[in-house]
Design a protein around this motif. Structure first.
Motif, PDB file in Angstrom:
ATOM      1  N   HIS A 264      15.791  39.568  25.179  1.00 50.28           N
ATOM      2  CA  HIS A 264      15.819  39.538  23.709  1.00 50.28           C
ATOM      3  C   HIS A 264      16.855  40.519  23.155  1.00 50.28           C
ATOM      4  O   HIS A 264      17.557  40.214  22.198  1.00 50.28           O
ATOM      5  N   ASP A 272      14.439  36.073  27.686  1.00 54.09           N
ATOM      6  CA  ASP A 272      14.531  34.903  26.815  1.00 54.09           C
ATOM      7  C   ASP A 272      13.764  33.751  27.456  1.00 54.09           C
ATOM      8  O   ASP A 272      13.796  33.587  28.673  1.00 54.09           O
ATOM      9  N   LYS A 273      13.092  32.954  26.620  1.00 50.67           N
ATOM     10  CA  LYS A 273      12.383  31.764  27.099  1.00 50.67           C
ATOM     11  C   LYS A 273      12.935  30.536  26.367  1.00 50.67           C
ATOM     12  O   LYS A 273      13.429  30.664  25.237  1.00 50.67           O
ATOM     13  N   ASP A 276      11.758  30.131  22.836  1.00 49.12           N
ATOM     14  CA  ASP A 276      12.041  31.156  21.828  1.00 49.12           C
ATOM     15  C   ASP A 276      12.729  30.562  20.595  1.00 49.12           C
ATOM     16  O   ASP A 276      13.436  29.551  20.680  1.00 49.12           O
ATOM     17  N   THR A 430       8.902  24.335  15.724  1.00 45.34           N
ATOM     18  CA  THR A 430       9.357  25.681  15.344  1.00 45.34           C
ATOM     19  C   THR A 430      10.338  25.638  14.182  1.00 45.34           C
ATOM     20  O   THR A 430      10.506  26.642  13.488  1.00 45.34           O
ATOM     21  N   GLU A 442       7.163  38.288  18.539  1.00 48.99           N
ATOM     22  CA  GLU A 442       7.580  38.256  19.950  1.00 48.99           C
ATOM     23  C   GLU A 442       8.236  36.927  20.335  1.00 48.99           C
ATOM     24  O   GLU A 442       8.958  36.846  21.324  1.00 48.99           O
ATOM     25  N   GLN A 443       7.940  35.874  19.571  1.00 48.63           N
ATOM     26  CA  GLN A 443       8.516  34.561  19.892  1.00 48.63           C
ATOM     27  C   GLN A 443       9.879  34.363  19.236  1.00 48.63           C
ATOM     28  O   GLN A 443      10.570  33.387  19.514  1.00 48.63           O
ATOM     29  N   ILE A 445      13.744  35.684  18.412  1.00 46.58           N
ATOM     30  CA  ILE A 445      14.797  36.534  18.982  1.00 46.58           C
ATOM     31  C   ILE A 445      15.378  37.449  17.899  1.00 46.58           C
ATOM     32  O   ILE A 445      15.800  36.970  16.837  1.00 46.58           O
ATOM     33  N   SER A 482      13.795  26.433  17.886  1.00 45.08           N
ATOM     34  CA  SER A 482      13.999  26.488  19.339  1.00 45.08           C
ATOM     35  C   SER A 482      15.010  25.417  19.737  1.00 45.08           C
ATOM     36  O   SER A 482      15.296  24.492  18.952  1.00 45.08           O
TER      37      SER A 482
END
Length: 605
Positions: A264, A272-273, A276, A430, A442-443, A445, A482
């Motif tokens: 992040h 990173d996911k 995100d 999202t 937290e989700q 960036i 996302s």
């Protein structure tokens, strides 16, 4: 010296050999994965679909729960289902004290559609069959049944659709949800009779209407040829062009690559996911404002050759009055590029606490005074000088104007209009403005550690200062999403207006807005495009002349190439901790795009 050179050469050769071996292994592994997936898909059968419930449509009218009846691979199933729409997960195992699962049924009262996963080990349990029969009386139920066919007999009295596969493993759990949502078309029939209800030849046929999630080999590509994406992403991070990034590639309606890299921020270990949420910056222009303009244009409510004053009463006494909407959409209205509104904020204009006098949240502990946009920013834009009318000058003011026009015609705020007309029905979970109202920090960036204006690290508050002062919703910036959400809406555009069995636009509308519409620039209406100036290599060296999309200041881009059936999404936060041009200077976005372009072109040989 010679010995050193030989050593370096030996190491390089060794690394290349290892890379080739690793690449070859990945290609071989993916071919095997595809073979397994195809075997599962080749025998999966859709039953009881007489009411055409599968694939699911009208997602905006549904509230979907996924219920695992002791199904071992429910997390895989739910993960895939969540790519299509928001799914709330329940497990019967969490209700162990209940003899009859009445409590579970009670907890499902707010859901309209229930996806039930069960396997052949559990299908004979009266508790589970009673639950299925009970809940299917009042709700739309879809059964995913994994395992031996004779278990289908337990559903002889059921009218709800059943997706059956003989496989009971993680691979099958990743494939079945794609039938339910139309990522994969159903076409198989039962080759054996399992009961009086489920006879040989039973089975329904459907069409693929949404994205499929698969491996590159499923679209004819060799995974080998995409390995360089990892190297370019690694270079971007090591060169401090961005702390992290997400890349998604869809080819011919199939998501074949979706990977997250880095962290992040540079000083955190939070990886990173792919799920995100990023600040899209100017990608907002083509993912919120332009689709709204396209819809209103198609409905005959907005005319491109009508002047701004016809739609915005406040503009009638300003220099903007006679400028046509078409000029605004092409960045040929003559507006100045932007106004640094944050430089005009003085003590007394903002507060660290919210109140009736300071209602607009700009960042954590930063509230701007009431009316700052309406009384100061908007009049300043409307009265800004018109200097270059007829010439191409990229201007953020254009999309402030288009937002206001959209809102006057639709009688709704832009964020609400885009959500209701596009994001919700498309299954985008999202995408939207003001993400801090809907998601955990937290989700999201982080973008810039803003030392100058807001004096804080920005997480979920739009990076663009003007959009922030306008309350976080603007026509040129403010949208967060996302990578998967962007893949969905741009696949709809690549499909020339249809997705999920719904027509969002007529083909002609998409063709018009995304094709070159200017005599003085490369632009479409709202959309950026491939640049015919071969010295610019924009957006990449190998991009085709059909390519359209947009970039964003925060380090984002989306490009669609109809000639290759490609949707390419790149998301990053290159402005963290502070703005850097390395992402552009190293041509990270374009180089990754060209790895993909090359791989596609290679597959056609």
């Amino acid at each position: 010296m010679k010995r050193n050179r030989l050593y370096i050469l030996a190491v390089a050769t060794c690394c290349n050999v290892l890379c080739l071996m690793a690449c070859a292994q990945e290609h071989t592994a993916n071919e095997k994965k595809l073979s397994i997936a195809n075997a599962i898909s080749g025998t999966t059968v859709l039953l009881n679909n007489q009411d055409a419930i599968v694939p699911l449509k009208s997602l905006e009218k549904k509230n979907i729960a996924s219920v695992s009846l002791s199904f071992a691979y429910s997390s895989v199933f739910d993960s895939l289902a969540n790519k299509y729409d928001k799914i709330t997960s329940f497990s019967a195992d969490a209700y162990k004290d209940s003899l009859n699962l009445n409590d579970l049924e009670d907890d499902l009262k707010y859901f309209s559609t229930i996806l039930i996963s069960i396997d052949d080990q559990n299908v004979n349990k009266p508790k589970y069959i009673n639950f299925i029969n009970s809940i299917s009386k009042n709700k739309a139920v879809i059964i995913s049944f994994f395992g031996n066919g004779p278990g289908l007999k337990s559903f002889d009295l059921l009218k709800s659709p059943i997706v059956w596969t003989a496989q009971n493993n993680a691979d099958a759990a990743a494939i079945v949800p794609q039938y339910i949502f139309g990522g994969i078309a159903a076409s198989n029939k039962l080759t054996t009779a399992f009961s009086a209800r489920y006879t040989m030849g039973s089975g329904f046929t459907t069409s693929a209407i949404r994205l499929k999630y698969t491996v590159p080999e499923d679209a004819g590509l060799n995974s080998n040829n995409l390995k360089e994406i990892d190297a370019i992403a690694s270079e971007a991070i090591s060169q401090k062009a961005t702390p992290g990034l997400v890349v998604l590639v869809a080819k011919d309606g199939k998501v074949i690559f979706n990977k997250a890299y880095g962290t992040h921020t540079y000083d955190t270990n939070v990886p990173d996911k792919v799920t995100d949420i990023f600040d899209l910056a100017s990608v907002t222009k083509v993912t919120a404002t332009t689709p709204a303009v396209m819809r209103l244009f198609e409905e005959g409510k907005l005319k491109l050759d009508t002047n701004i004053g016809a739609y915005i009463p406040k503009a009638r006494t300003t220099p903007m009055n006679n400028i046509q909407v078409r000029e605004v959409m092409l960045h040929q209205a003559g507006f100045i590029p932007y106004i640094p509104f944050h430089d005009y904020v003085k003590t007394g204009d903002y507060s660290r606490d919210s109140s009736a006098a300071f209602p607009t949240k700009v960042a954590d502990n930063y509230y701007i005074k009431k009316g700052f946009f309406k009384d100061f920013m908007w009049p300043k834009m409307l009265n800004s000088p018109i200097r270059t009318r007829g010439k191409y000058v990229y201007s953020d003011i254009s999309m402030y104007v288009m937002k206001d026009i959209v809102e006057h015609i639709s009688e709704e705020p832009l964020n609400q209009y885009a959500y209701e007309n596009f994001y919700k029905p498309l299954g985008m979970q999202t995408a939207g403005f003001l993400p801090r109202n809907r998601f955990k920090p937290e989700q999201i960036i982080p973008t810039e550690d803003d030392k100058y204006f807001r004096k804080t690290l920005l997480v979920g508050y739009v990076h663009d200062q003007g959009a922030a002062l306008a309350g976080g919703v603007s026509g040129h910036a403010g949208l967060f999403a996302s990578a998967n959400d962007l893949a969905i809406i741009y696949q709809m555009l690549l499909n020339r207006g249809t997705y999920g069995g719904v027509e969002y636009f007529k083909n002609a509308t998409v063709d018009m807005f995304t094709s070159k519409q200017s005599n003085v620039s490369r632009r479409g209406l709202g959309f950026d495009r491939w640049d015919p100036d071969s010295t610019k290599h924009y957006p990449s060296e190998l991009a085709s002349p059909q390519t359209y999309g947009h970039t964003g200041y925060t380090g984002t881009c989306v490009w669609v190439d109809p000639s290759r059936g490609l949707v390419y999404v790149f998301l990053s936060n290159r402005v963290n901790p502070t703005v850097t041009d390395k992402l552009s200077n190293l041509k990270i976005r374009g180089r990754i795009q060209d790895v993909v372009n090359k791989a596609i072109d290679e597959s056609k040989k």
